[in-house]
Design a protein around this motif. Structure first.
Motif, PDB file in Angstrom:
ATOM      1  N   SER A   1       0.817  -1.213   0.000  1.00  0.00           N
ATOM      2  CA  SER A   1       0.000   0.000   0.000  1.00  0.00           C
ATOM      3  C   SER A   1       0.846   1.256   0.000  1.00  0.00           C
ATOM      4  O   SER A   1       0.535   2.243  -0.675  1.00  0.00           O
ATOM      5  N   LYS A   2       1.960   1.246   0.767  1.00  0.00           N
ATOM      6  CA  LYS A   2       2.809   2.432   0.845  1.00  0.00           C
ATOM      7  C   LYS A   2       3.366   2.794  -0.516  1.00  0.00           C
ATOM      8  O   LYS A   2       3.386   3.965  -0.915  1.00  0.00           O
TER       9      LYS A   2
ATOM     10  N   TYR B   1      -5.774  -2.537  -2.463  1.00  0.00           N
ATOM     11  CA  TYR B   1      -6.563  -1.381  -2.060  1.00  0.00           C
ATOM     12  C   TYR B   1      -7.190  -1.579  -0.682  1.00  0.00           C
ATOM     13  O   TYR B   1      -8.358  -1.244  -0.459  1.00  0.00           O
ATOM     14  N   SER B   2      -6.435  -2.126   0.247  1.00  0.00           N
ATOM     15  CA  SER B   2      -6.959  -2.354   1.595  1.00  0.00           C
ATOM     16  C   SER B   2      -7.165  -1.049   2.350  1.00  0.00           C
ATOM     17  O   SER B   2      -7.946  -0.981   3.299  1.00  0.00           O
ATOM     18  N   ASP B   3      -6.479  -0.014   1.904  1.00  0.00           N
ATOM     19  CA  ASP B   3      -6.571   1.301   2.547  1.00  0.00           C
ATOM     20  C   ASP B   3      -7.456   2.207   1.695  1.00  0.00           C
ATOM     21  O   ASP B   3      -7.234   2.352   0.486  1.00  0.00           O
ATOM     22  N   THR B   4      -8.478   2.791   2.296  1.00  0.00           N
ATOM     23  CA  THR B   4      -9.392   3.673   1.550  1.00  0.00           C
ATOM     24  C   THR B   4      -8.647   4.847   0.932  1.00  0.00           C
ATOM     25  O   THR B   4      -8.976   5.292  -0.176  1.00  0.00           O
ATOM     26  N   GLN B   5      -7.628   5.358   1.624  1.00  0.00           N
ATOM     27  CA  GLN B   5      -6.847   6.470   1.092  1.00  0.00           C
ATOM     28  C   GLN B   5      -6.138   6.065  -0.203  1.00  0.00           C
ATOM     29  O   GLN B   5      -6.095   6.834  -1.171  1.00  0.00           O
TER      30      GLN B   5
END
Length: 223
Positions: free
Chosen positions: A4-5, A63-67
């Motif tokens: 994600s990062k 895409y586990s993070d909404t951001q």
């Protein structure tokens, strides 16, 4: 898959770079980007919904993070508004039919561009040359595809004939690519209809009548 990062960093760099360029600017060989509409946003959301269903585990890992998801969507939207909303839907369907992996933006763009030749559409430059060389009446010619005729008509035949390629080709290209999108999305373009022949032909003038008309024209023009 990238973590994600990494995805966030890539999206941030791409968005920052795109913000320095006017939305309507385009480099060589690129299509001008248009402002996003509600229809574009709806189509992109539908595309991501298809990706979520088809690439379930890959999707949630990326895409586990909404951001992350929101930034990726913003990046994609900025790049994909060059296409019609229906083209985005077609591109998404093409991706999930042909690939086992969650698509990158580049893969999505190539899917949206499609393969015009498989629809009987000539490449853009060949279409431009065909339009420029076609004699009049244009509608009476045998066109490789109706899209070539309609792109020439939309560009203005006189403009194509009287302008250098560096000026005329981008105008023709814009019209032709939009028409190609419509064809690949299922539209049927009307076949050009040649002008109807007159019901009766005029009787040729005699040599004496022609001479009289020529003399009258000379007097009128003071020749």
């Amino acid at each position: 898959m990238q973590d994600s990062k990494t995805l966030v960093e890539q999206a941030q760099h791409a968005i920052a770079a795109s913000s320095k360029t006017s939305p309507t600017e385009a480099g060589p060989g690129e299509r001008a980007r248009q402002p996003a509409t509600d229809a574009h946003i709806d189509a992109l959301n539908e595309a991501f919904a298809l990706f979520r269903i088809n690439y379930h585990n890959q999707y949630y890992k990326a895409y586990s993070d909404t951001q992350v998801l929101n930034q990726i969507k913003k990046l994609w939207l900025d790049s994909l508004t060059q296409f019609e909303p229906e083209t985005l839907r077609r591109g998404a369907r093409k991706v999930i039919e042909e690939s086992e992996f969650l698509p990158t933006l580049n893969r999505m763009i190539r899917a949206c561009q499609g393969d015009p030749e498989s629809y009987g559409l000539p490449d853009t430059h060949s279409a431009y040359v065909e339009a420029c060389r076609a004699p009049s009446p244009k509608a009476a010619q045998r066109w490789s595809h109706p899209a070539v005729y309609h792109a020439g008509l939309a560009s203005d035949w006189f403009f194509l004939a009287s302008s250098p390629e560096r000026v005329a080709f981008p105008v023709f290209e814009r019209h032709y690519q939009r028409l190609c999108e419509r064809v690949m999305n299922g539209a049927k373009l009307p076949v050009p209809q040649p002008p109807a022949l007159p019901e009766s032909t005029e009787k040729p003038l005699s040599a004496e009548e022609n001479h009289k008309r020529m003399e009258a024209l000379r007097r009128e023009l003071d020749l």
